[in-house]
Design a protein around this motif. Structure first.
Motif, PDB file in Angstrom:
ATOM      1  N   ARG A 154      -5.140   0.029 -12.435  1.00 58.97           N
ATOM      2  CA  ARG A 154      -6.324   0.818 -11.995  1.00 58.97           C
ATOM      3  C   ARG A 154      -6.444   2.114 -11.766  1.00 58.97           C
ATOM      4  O   ARG A 154      -7.314   2.816 -12.260  1.00 58.97           O
ATOM      5  CB  ARG A 154      -7.759  -0.614 -11.634  1.00 58.97           C
ATOM      6  N   LEU A 155      -5.390   2.204 -10.564  1.00 57.03           N
ATOM      7  CA  LEU A 155      -5.395   3.958 -10.068  1.00 57.03           C
ATOM      8  C   LEU A 155      -5.009   4.798 -11.516  1.00 57.03           C
ATOM      9  O   LEU A 155      -6.036   5.607 -11.367  1.00 57.03           O
ATOM     10  CB  LEU A 155      -4.551   3.896  -8.336  1.00 57.03           C
ATOM     11  N   VAL A 156      -4.240   4.264 -11.433  1.00 63.72           N
ATOM     12  CA  VAL A 156      -3.209   5.264 -12.674  1.00 63.72           C
ATOM     13  C   VAL A 156      -4.921   5.592 -13.755  1.00 63.72           C
ATOM     14  O   VAL A 156      -4.595   7.494 -14.247  1.00 63.72           O
ATOM     15  CB  VAL A 156      -2.330   4.624 -13.150  1.00 63.72           C
ATOM     16  N   GLN A 157      -5.394   5.132 -14.456  1.00 65.95           N
ATOM     17  CA  GLN A 157      -6.487   4.875 -14.721  1.00 65.95           C
ATOM     18  C   GLN A 157      -7.452   5.928 -14.477  1.00 65.95           C
ATOM     19  O   GLN A 157      -7.751   6.457 -15.039  1.00 65.95           O
ATOM     20  CB  GLN A 157      -6.890   3.527 -15.621  1.00 65.95           C
ATOM     21  N   ILE A 158      -7.797   5.608 -13.276  1.00 62.15           N
ATOM     22  CA  ILE A 158      -8.736   6.877 -12.795  1.00 62.15           C
ATOM     23  C   ILE A 158      -8.437   7.707 -12.594  1.00 62.15           C
ATOM     24  O   ILE A 158      -9.290   8.619 -13.100  1.00 62.15           O
ATOM     25  CB  ILE A 158      -9.396   6.104 -11.118  1.00 62.15           C
ATOM     26  N   LEU A 159      -6.705   7.901 -12.727  1.00 60.57           N
ATOM     27  CA  LEU A 159      -6.342   9.721 -11.806  1.00 60.57           C
ATOM     28  C   LEU A 159      -6.654  10.353 -13.370  1.00 60.57           C
ATOM     29  O   LEU A 159      -6.127  11.300 -13.404  1.00 60.57           O
ATOM     30  CB  LEU A 159      -5.029   9.033 -11.238  1.00 60.57           C
ATOM     31  N   LYS A 160      -6.516   9.486 -14.263  1.00 56.66           N
ATOM     32  CA  LYS A 160      -6.048  10.273 -15.411  1.00 56.66           C
ATOM     33  C   LYS A 160      -5.115  10.456 -15.888  1.00 56.66           C
ATOM     34  O   LYS A 160      -4.155  11.348 -16.741  1.00 56.66           O
ATOM     35  CB  LYS A 160      -7.818  11.208 -15.980  1.00 56.66           C
ATOM     36  N   ALA A 161      -3.732   9.523 -15.335  1.00 60.14           N
ATOM     37  CA  ALA A 161      -2.618  10.230 -15.647  1.00 60.14           C
ATOM     38  C   ALA A 161      -2.102  10.317 -17.416  1.00 60.14           C
ATOM     39  O   ALA A 161      -2.389   9.225 -18.106  1.00 60.14           O
ATOM     40  CB  ALA A 161      -1.323   8.806 -15.057  1.00 60.14           C
ATOM     41  N   LYS A 162      -1.141  10.098 -17.902  1.00 63.30           N
ATOM     42  CA  LYS A 162      -0.194  10.732 -18.746  1.00 63.30           C
ATOM     43  C   LYS A 162       0.379   9.465 -18.996  1.00 63.30           C
ATOM     44  O   LYS A 162       0.960   9.303 -20.954  1.00 63.30           O
ATOM     45  CB  LYS A 162      -0.060  12.387 -19.660  1.00 63.30           C
ATOM     46  N   SER A 163       1.545   8.934 -18.353  1.00 66.55           N
ATOM     47  CA  SER A 163       2.393   8.834 -18.008  1.00 66.55           C
ATOM     48  C   SER A 163       1.991   7.839 -16.411  1.00 66.55           C
ATOM     49  O   SER A 163       2.421   8.114 -15.237  1.00 66.55           O
ATOM     50  CB  SER A 163       3.645   8.622 -18.214  1.00 66.55           C
ATOM     51  N   TRP A 164       3.078   6.340 -17.113  1.00 66.35           N
ATOM     52  CA  TRP A 164       3.061   5.607 -15.623  1.00 66.35           C
ATOM     53  C   TRP A 164       4.730   5.172 -15.339  1.00 66.35           C
ATOM     54  O   TRP A 164       4.410   4.612 -16.315  1.00 66.35           O
ATOM     55  CB  TRP A 164       1.821   4.164 -15.906  1.00 66.35           C
ATOM     56  N   GLU A 165       5.182   5.714 -14.639  1.00 71.22           N
ATOM     57  CA  GLU A 165       6.939   5.049 -14.713  1.00 71.22           C
ATOM     58  C   GLU A 165       6.958   4.014 -13.782  1.00 71.22           C
ATOM     59  O   GLU A 165       6.588   4.302 -12.424  1.00 71.22           O
ATOM     60  CB  GLU A 165       7.770   6.058 -15.156  1.00 71.22           C
ATOM     61  N   VAL A 166       6.921   2.594 -14.184  1.00 67.63           N
ATOM     62  CA  VAL A 166       7.197   2.199 -13.031  1.00 67.63           C
ATOM     63  C   VAL A 166       8.517   1.335 -12.512  1.00 67.63           C
ATOM     64  O   VAL A 166       9.581   1.285 -13.534  1.00 67.63           O
ATOM     65  CB  VAL A 166       6.541   0.466 -13.087  1.00 67.63           C
ATOM     66  N   PHE A 167       9.099   1.944 -11.336  1.00 66.69           N
ATOM     67  CA  PHE A 167      10.401   2.073 -10.867  1.00 66.69           C
ATOM     68  C   PHE A 167      10.910   0.574  -9.845  1.00 66.69           C
ATOM     69  O   PHE A 167       9.998   0.766  -8.983  1.00 66.69           O
ATOM     70  CB  PHE A 167      10.654   3.026 -10.091  1.00 66.69           C
ATOM     71  N   PHE A 168      11.380  -0.402 -10.260  1.00 67.47           N
ATOM     72  CA  PHE A 168      12.275  -1.743 -10.218  1.00 67.47           C
ATOM     73  C   PHE A 168      13.605  -1.142  -9.079  1.00 67.47           C
ATOM     74  O   PHE A 168      14.329  -0.545  -9.401  1.00 67.47           O
ATOM     75  CB  PHE A 168      12.813  -2.285 -10.978  1.00 67.47           C
ATOM     76  N   VAL A 169      13.089  -1.273  -7.420  1.00 65.28           N
ATOM     77  CA  VAL A 169      13.385  -0.526  -6.875  1.00 65.28           C
ATOM     78  C   VAL A 169      15.331  -0.879  -7.238  1.00 65.28           C
ATOM     79  O   VAL A 169      15.370  -1.929  -7.082  1.00 65.28           O
ATOM     80  CB  VAL A 169      13.817  -0.868  -5.272  1.00 65.28           C
ATOM     81  N   ILE A 170      16.461   0.113  -7.093  1.00 62.23           N
ATOM     82  CA  ILE A 170      17.528  -0.290  -7.345  1.00 62.23           C
ATOM     83  C   ILE A 170      18.130   0.151  -5.568  1.00 62.23           C
ATOM     84  O   ILE A 170      18.217   0.618  -4.900  1.00 62.23           O
ATOM     85  CB  ILE A 170      18.730   0.654  -8.157  1.00 62.23           C
ATOM     86  N   PRO A 171      19.065  -1.151  -4.954  1.00 62.04           N
ATOM     87  CA  PRO A 171      19.746  -0.773  -4.115  1.00 62.04           C
ATOM     88  C   PRO A 171      20.548  -0.137  -3.630  1.00 62.04           C
ATOM     89  O   PRO A 171      22.003   0.087  -3.413  1.00 62.04           O
ATOM     90  CB  PRO A 171      20.765  -2.452  -3.721  1.00 62.04           C
ATOM     91  N   THR A 172      20.378   1.154  -3.715  1.00 62.46           N
ATOM     92  CA  THR A 172      20.837   2.412  -3.565  1.00 62.46           C
ATOM     93  C   THR A 172      20.428   3.384  -2.698  1.00 62.46           C
ATOM     94  O   THR A 172      19.468   3.236  -2.296  1.00 62.46           O
ATOM     95  CB  THR A 172      21.980   2.606  -5.075  1.00 62.46           C
ATOM     96  N   GLY A 173      21.367   4.371  -2.201  1.00 67.03           N
ATOM     97  CA  GLY A 173      20.929   4.975  -1.273  1.00 67.03           C
ATOM     98  C   GLY A 173      20.698   4.587   0.032  1.00 67.03           C
ATOM     99  O   GLY A 173      21.223   3.817   0.229  1.00 67.03           O
ATOM    100  N   ARG A 174      19.090   4.926   0.423  1.00 64.30           N
ATOM    101  CA  ARG A 174      18.509   3.971   1.554  1.00 64.30           C
ATOM    102  C   ARG A 174      17.793   3.002   1.517  1.00 64.30           C
ATOM    103  O   ARG A 174      17.884   1.791   1.975  1.00 64.30           O
ATOM    104  CB  ARG A 174      17.564   5.150   2.628  1.00 64.30           C
ATOM    105  N   ALA A 175      17.567   2.055  -0.163  1.00 66.88           N
ATOM    106  CA  ALA A 175      17.096   1.249  -0.143  1.00 66.88           C
ATOM    107  C   ALA A 175      18.296  -0.062  -0.089  1.00 66.88           C
ATOM    108  O   ALA A 175      19.450   0.159  -0.636  1.00 66.88           O
ATOM    109  CB  ALA A 175      16.249   1.237  -1.745  1.00 66.88           C
ATOM    110  N   ARG A 176      18.139  -1.332   0.594  1.00 69.27           N
ATOM    111  CA  ARG A 176      19.027  -1.954   0.458  1.00 69.27           C
ATOM    112  C   ARG A 176      18.174  -3.081  -0.450  1.00 69.27           C
ATOM    113  O   ARG A 176      17.650  -3.495  -1.615  1.00 69.27           O
ATOM    114  CB  ARG A 176      18.351  -2.928   2.247  1.00 69.27           C
ATOM    115  N   LEU A 177      19.263  -4.299  -0.584  1.00 70.72           N
ATOM    116  CA  LEU A 177      19.665  -5.366  -1.373  1.00 70.72           C
ATOM    117  C   LEU A 177      17.757  -5.735  -1.085  1.00 70.72           C
ATOM    118  O   LEU A 177      17.414  -6.268  -2.365  1.00 70.72           O
ATOM    119  CB  LEU A 177      20.915  -6.348  -1.338  1.00 70.72           C
ATOM    120  N   SER A 178      17.859  -6.793  -0.076  1.00 72.63           N
ATOM    121  CA  SER A 178      16.644  -7.248   0.225  1.00 72.63           C
ATOM    122  C   SER A 178      14.641  -6.035  -0.273  1.00 72.63           C
ATOM    123  O   SER A 178      13.744  -7.202  -0.398  1.00 72.63           O
ATOM    124  CB  SER A 178      15.912  -7.556   1.987  1.00 72.63           C
TER     125      SER A 178
END
Length: 340
Positions: free
Chosen positions: A170-194
């Motif tokens: 809903r917020l993406v629509q309110i902000l009038k974005a032209k694109s929404w990219e939904v990133f599914f976290v990959i366990p790399t860098g600082r991100a853990r598998l959990s």
């Protein structure tokens, strides 16, 4: 597009320096700039090569935080003057202001992507590690739209942010974005598998995203979950989206070229070799463009040519970038939906 000749998008990490401390940070951002960063003349040499590619790729300058470089305006000018479509993916720090957005517009930047991982301050600020980031992100998003530039919202989905996904829609629509990219976290860098979702929750999230996309006029896509093509029930004899392992390249702040910022396997370095040569000829990129190289369930899947699974997740979990994607429920779903 012939992705054997040129990528569709190049994401370029100009620096790893950033003042935020995001819990999932791919770059493992650092407080100060790295002495190994490419210099402006080195960047211009690479841009010359990229500008010669056909079709000409789009470049997204990112970091860390690209505003940590005092020559960012010169870098933008260098790209725009070569008629390269240019976008910026900044970090929302005190350095990023509506005035900076206005300057980028005058320099020829066409799009800006802003990260919003939750629809409230409580979720987003905790995820990003700095109080007040949510409010400033909304302010900057509005400034981008007011300047007539394309706004992209990037949302990282993890167990911590998953429940906020409908509110974020809903917020993406309110902000009038032209694109929404939904990133599914990959366990790399600082991100853990959990901090990444399991296959079941990725699947249910993609199903929700599919239903959401039917009712909006802007681009909705999933990053780190290329099985979105299967969930969208796209015909196997068509390829309306770009498979994760093709059409993309990532240049690090010190010049190494990767298939993506989430797949830390280098194919070469632009200080020693032309980017175009690395992209077209390196064994790594050639392997990833060939779906017949895939192993396990991904190698058997009917959707391997237009999905191919997340090579980044496969590598993060197994150490093998050609292994099956552990974030997908399996081939039986794809086989049951085969339409050729």
């Amino acid at each position: 597009m012939n992705f054997n000749e040129a990528p569709h998008i190049i994401t370029w990490e100009l620096t790893r320096a950033c003042q935020l401390h995001c819990r999932h940070c791919r770059a493992r951002a650092i407080p100060r700039r790295d002495f190994r960063e490419l210099t402006l003349p080195q960047i211009e040499n690479v841009l010359d090569d990229i500008a010669s590619m056909r079709p000409k790729p789009m470049i997204i300058f990112t970091g860390g935080d690209p505003l940590e470089r005092d020559d960012l305006s010169d870098i933008i000018k260098a790209a725009v003057s070569r008629k390269i479509r240019t976008a910026i993916a900044p970090s929302v720090t005190p350095s990023l202001t509506p005035q900076i957005i206005k300057i980028w517009k005058t320099l020829g930047v066409q799009a800006v992507s802003i990260s919003l991982d939750g629809a409230t301050q409580a979720v987003h600020d905790r995820f990003r590690g700095v109080l007040g980031t949510f409010a400033r992100s909304v302010e900057i998003a509005e400034a981008v739209v007011n300047q007539g530039m394309d706004l992209q919202i990037n949302t990282s989905v993890s167990p911590f942010t998953l429940q906020d996904l409908p509110k974020m829609g809903r917020l993406v629509q309110i902000l009038k974005a032209k694109s929404w990219e939904v990133f599914f976290v990959i366990p790399t860098g600082r991100a853990r598998l959990s901090e990444s979702l399991d296959a079941k929750h990725i699947e249910s999230s993609l199903e929700w995203l599919r239903d959401y996309a039917k009712d909006v006029s802007f681009r909705v896509t999933a990053v780190g979950a290329p099985q979105f093509s299967r969930v969208m029930a796209r015909p196997l004899n068509q390829s309306p989206t770009i498979r994760e392992a093709q059409g993309f390249a990532f240049i690090s702040h010190y010049g190494d070229v990767f298939p993506s910022g989430y797949l830390p396997v280098s194919a070469g370095n632009v200080k020693r070799q032309r980017f175009s040569e690395i992209y077209r000829e390196s064994p790594l990129f050639c392997d990833l463009r060939n779906p017949d190289k895939l192993e396990g369930r991904c190698g058997q899947c009917a959707y391997r040519a237009i999905c191919g699974g997340s090579r980044a997740r496969a590598y993060a979990v197994t150490g093998n970038y050609l292994a099956e994607d552990p974030g997908c429920p399996g081939t039986e779903l794809a086989q049951s939906m085969q339409t050729v």
